[in-house]
Structures are given as structure tokens and as C-alpha cells.
Design a protein around this motif. Sequence first.
Motif, short mmCIF file in Angstrom:
data_model
loop_
_atom_site.label_atom_id
_atom_site.label_comp_id
_atom_site.label_asym_id
_atom_site.label_seq_id
_atom_site.Cartn_x
_atom_site.Cartn_y
_atom_site.Cartn_z
N LYS A 275 0.84 -1.21 0.00
CA LYS A 275 0.00 0.00 0.00
C LYS A 275 0.87 1.25 0.00
O LYS A 275 0.67 2.18 -0.76
N GLU A 276 1.87 1.21 0.89
CA GLU A 276 2.76 2.36 1.03
C GLU A 276 3.56 2.58 -0.26
O GLU A 276 3.67 3.70 -0.77
N TRP A 277 4.08 1.49 -0.80
CA TRP A 277 4.93 1.56 -1.99
C TRP A 277 4.14 2.00 -3.22
O TRP A 277 4.58 2.87 -3.98
N LEU A 278 2.96 1.44 -3.38
CA LEU A 278 2.18 1.72 -4.60
C LEU A 278 1.70 3.18 -4.65
O LEU A 278 1.47 3.72 -5.71
N THR A 279 1.59 3.79 -3.48
CA THR A 279 1.13 5.17 -3.47
C THR A 279 2.29 6.17 -3.46
O THR A 279 2.08 7.36 -3.69
N THR A 280 3.51 5.70 -3.20
CA THR A 280 4.63 6.65 -3.15
C THR A 280 5.64 6.46 -4.29
O THR A 280 6.38 7.39 -4.62
N ARG A 281 5.69 5.29 -4.87
CA ARG A 281 6.59 5.05 -6.01
C ARG A 281 5.98 5.74 -7.24
O ARG A 281 4.85 5.38 -7.63
N LYS A 282 6.70 6.69 -7.82
CA LYS A 282 6.12 7.49 -8.91
C LYS A 282 6.88 7.32 -10.21
O LYS A 282 8.11 7.40 -10.22
N LEU A 283 6.15 7.09 -11.28
CA LEU A 283 6.75 6.92 -12.61
C LEU A 283 5.92 7.69 -13.63
O LEU A 283 4.81 8.12 -13.32
N PHE A 284 6.45 7.79 -14.85
CA PHE A 284 5.72 8.43 -15.95
C PHE A 284 5.14 9.79 -15.54
O PHE A 284 3.93 9.94 -15.37
N GLN A 285 6.04 10.69 -15.32
CA GLN A 285 5.70 12.08 -14.99
C GLN A 285 4.94 12.19 -13.67
O GLN A 285 3.91 12.85 -13.57
N GLY A 286 5.47 11.44 -12.67
CA GLY A 286 4.98 11.64 -11.30
C GLY A 286 3.69 10.92 -10.93
O GLY A 286 3.05 11.26 -9.94
N ARG A 287 3.33 9.89 -11.72
CA ARG A 287 2.11 9.15 -11.35
C ARG A 287 2.46 8.02 -10.38
O ARG A 287 3.37 7.22 -10.67
#
Length: 417
Positions: A275-287
Motif C-alpha cells: 500500500k505504502e509503496w504503490l502510493t509513493t513510487r512514482k513513474l511516468f511524470q509523477g504518477r
Amino acid sequence: MVNFEFSEDEIRFRDSVREFAKRYIEPKWVEIDEKGRIPLDLIKKMGEQGLFAIPVPEEYGGMGGTMVMAAIAVEEIAYHDPSVAVAVYALLNNGWPLALALFGQEEAKMEILPKVASGDAFFGIASTEPQGGSDVAGIKTVAKKVGDKWIVNGEKSYISGVREIQELPEGGGFFFIAKTEKAVWSHKRITAFALLPKWNGKIKPGWKPTVFEEIGRHGISTGGFTLENFEIEDKYRIGEVNKGFYLVLQGFNIARTLVAAATIGSARWALDRAKEWLTTRKLFQGRPIASFEGISFKFAELYTELEAARYFVYKAAWMIDNTYLTKDPKFKPYDLNLPVAMAKLKAPEVTTRIYEEVLKWFGAYGYTKDCNLYRGWLGTFSYTIGAEGAQNIMRYIIARDVLGSEAVRNVWVKEEE
Ligand SMILES: Cc1cc2nc3c(=O)[nH]c(=O)nc-3n(C[C@H](O)[C@H](O)[C@H](O)COP(=O)(O)OP(=O)(O)OC[C@H]3O[C@@H](n4cnc5c(N)ncnc54)[C@H](O)[C@@H]3O)c2cc1C
């Protein structure tokens, strides 16, 4: 009346276990897995906290609690040690002491159970033999009655707790089964005993242990042992002669419910990390990567599957309480086979799927030791492999109980009378 809530007492109990596990287990779990040992002072502390023999009556030193409480404790412990070594230690020392309390002789119960409850001794299960654990009726270890003692010869393998017994101050042992008099394939020639290879701090003659090197849950040992003219006093016989098969299966129902509780605790930890990782790991222009449906839909599926597994666990624990503790006549030991097999089938397999997905979501970092997810994956996989009963045996029990034993006969049933 259907009630899906824990009682206020159960919530208070869960919060106290959670606080204990956060304080004493969580800071050590990686070190426990790395060093391959649960420190003895932690085991003692858990005993003082009342985390062993929870459903065992107080007259035997237990907590006088329930199996629902034992499942709550094991789930919480596994959340804070997702490698599950500490949870396995706890589940064995809740499940098998309850089986001894239900079926053992008074003198043995008074002698053994308080020491297990206090964390000074271990009490697990020794059923599996090298020729195959699923075929319980095929065990070859033999117990022969000579005077008021039983002389035992044979070998057990893949047994949890072999090293802990040697290291704990009092020692301990197992709910143990052997063939009565001679080793013929039969359900009706098995007798159960409390086997205590080390007791009152002394190792008894005739017991030769070995410890295996495993791929996961390193904090608790799994090993084997041979028994050569090992003597067991008749007071340690559990139940009637030749009725051990039926008693050990009831013990398995209790222990398997707690196994399922351990795996869901570990899986909940993995999903919380996700949960923590999926909401904080950002790719493709900050998504955040949770914004990709390929990930969030899978998360939703696994979250749902885990919740389903939790229902199986607590329903099975509740049925065990009604069967053995409150002794409601509507509940019969035989009726536990199906709900317990479903819990033991579902929970470890969902947990394995959760770890496999969460590891991938963490990308390359998931493949590092630093990430630590692999410890939970390998630890809980012991139950997908088949500790406390192979998954196909769970499928067999479910199919047999639903379709009928006449239709589902994949095990040989002809017995020598
Ligand atoms: C980490 C760990 C800890 C353990 N701790 C203990 C312990 O404390 N005490 C103890 O007594 N045992 C313990 N075990 C042993 C465990 O109970 C056995 O692994 C289990 O019963 C299966 O036995 P087996 O490994 O000999 O496999 P087998 O029984 O040889 O089975 C091999 C394969 O055949 C399949 N199979 C077997 N029979 C059937 C069938 N009728 N239909 C379809 N498929 C079938 C099984 O699913 C399995 O995949 C432990 C095992 C592990 C891995």
C-alpha cells in the motif's frame, strides 16, 4: 445470530498482543531470520505475556482463553515477524498443548502444560516419517508395551522444534504417534503419546536428533530424530490404545487453523508494505504506480482474497471453540474437517500469491535482501509446501466431505484387521 465482530475482550487482547509484538518482536525479526534463532529470553517473555497455551484451561497453567484468541495472537505475531518463525513457535505451543489438554491423562497434563505455558518448554507435533508425511496410516515407528512402559523404535523427520527442545531450560517434546506393537498399514493401530526427549532439563537415552538447513523461517528449527529403545511411561499415553489416528487428526484441525492465521498475518504485512509503496513510487511524470490498473486491480483482488481467507480462519477457530471449549452439542469434531481444510488450503496459497505480486511491484528492489519481503515469502511457503499437512490432502478432505467418501477414494483403504 451472525456476528462478524470481535468482542470487546478480544479487541483488548488483540491490542495488547499487537503492542507486545511491536515492541519485542518487530525490532528483532530480521535478526531472528538472519541468525536462525529466536532468543530464549524472547520465548520466556512471550510466556510471561500469556502467548502460549492460550486456549488451555487455567488449571493446567494455560490462559483459559479461546481458539479465536489464539488465532488473533498468531496473526498479530506473524504481522510483526512476517518470516513467521515466531508465529510458528507460538502456533505450535498453542495448538498442540490444547490437543494434550483435551485428550491427555491428568498427571501428564499437570506436569507438561504449565512449563509450556511459561515458555520453559516446547510442545509440538511429531507425526511425519521419512517415507511420506501424508500417509499417516503408513507410519512405521513402533511402540511396544513392556510392563508399565512403552518401548519405542523408529524415525521421525521434518519435525519443528528439535533444536529448541535441546536449548530450552526444561526441554519439551511432541504430540507423537507410533504404531502399536507392529508396523502394518492401518488407521486402527496407532497410539498417541506425549514424547518428551528432554525433560526436567535432561536429554533421555535413545533419542538422536538432527537439524536440517531450510530455505526460510530460519528462526525455528526443523529436524528429525531416531528413537532406539526409547522408553515412554504409560502416563504419557494420550487417549486409548489404537485411537491415536483419530486424536492426531483432531490436533491437526486445531493446529491447521492457527497455521492459516500465521500466513494471513504475514500476508497482511506484505499488503501493507505494498500500500505504502504503490502510493509513493512514482513513474511516468509523477504518477504513483497505484494509478496503473494493471497494479491496482490486482491489489484489489488480492486484498479481497486475503479477507476471504481471514473469514475461513476465524470461522474455523470459532467452530473449534464451540466444539471443545463451550461443548455445544450441535458441534461435532468431525464437522471441523471441512472448514479447517478450507482455511488451510486458502490462507497459505493466497499468501504465496500476495508475496509473488508484491515482490514484483517492488521491482528490482524486491529482489534484494535489503527489501526483506523474500523472508516472508519463503517463510510462509513452508505451509504451501505442506507443513501441518500437504495442500492436496486439504483438497482431498474437502472433496471427500462434499462429494462423499465413496466417490472420492484416492487413498488406499484396505486394512489388515
Ligand atoms: C518447514 C516444515 C516444518 C514441518 N514441521 C513438522 C512438524 O513439526 N511435525 C510433523 O510431524 N511434520 C512436520 N512437517 C512435515 C509435513 O507435515 C509434511 O511435509 C507433510 O505432511 C507432507 O508430507 P511429505 O513432505 O512427506 O510429502 P508426501 O506425503 O510424500 O507428499 C508428496 C507430494 O504428494 C502429494 N500427495 C500425497 N498424497 C496425495 C494424495 N493422496 N492425493 C494427491 N496428492 C498427494 C502431496 O500434496 C505432495 O505434494 C514439516 C514440513 C515442513 C516443510
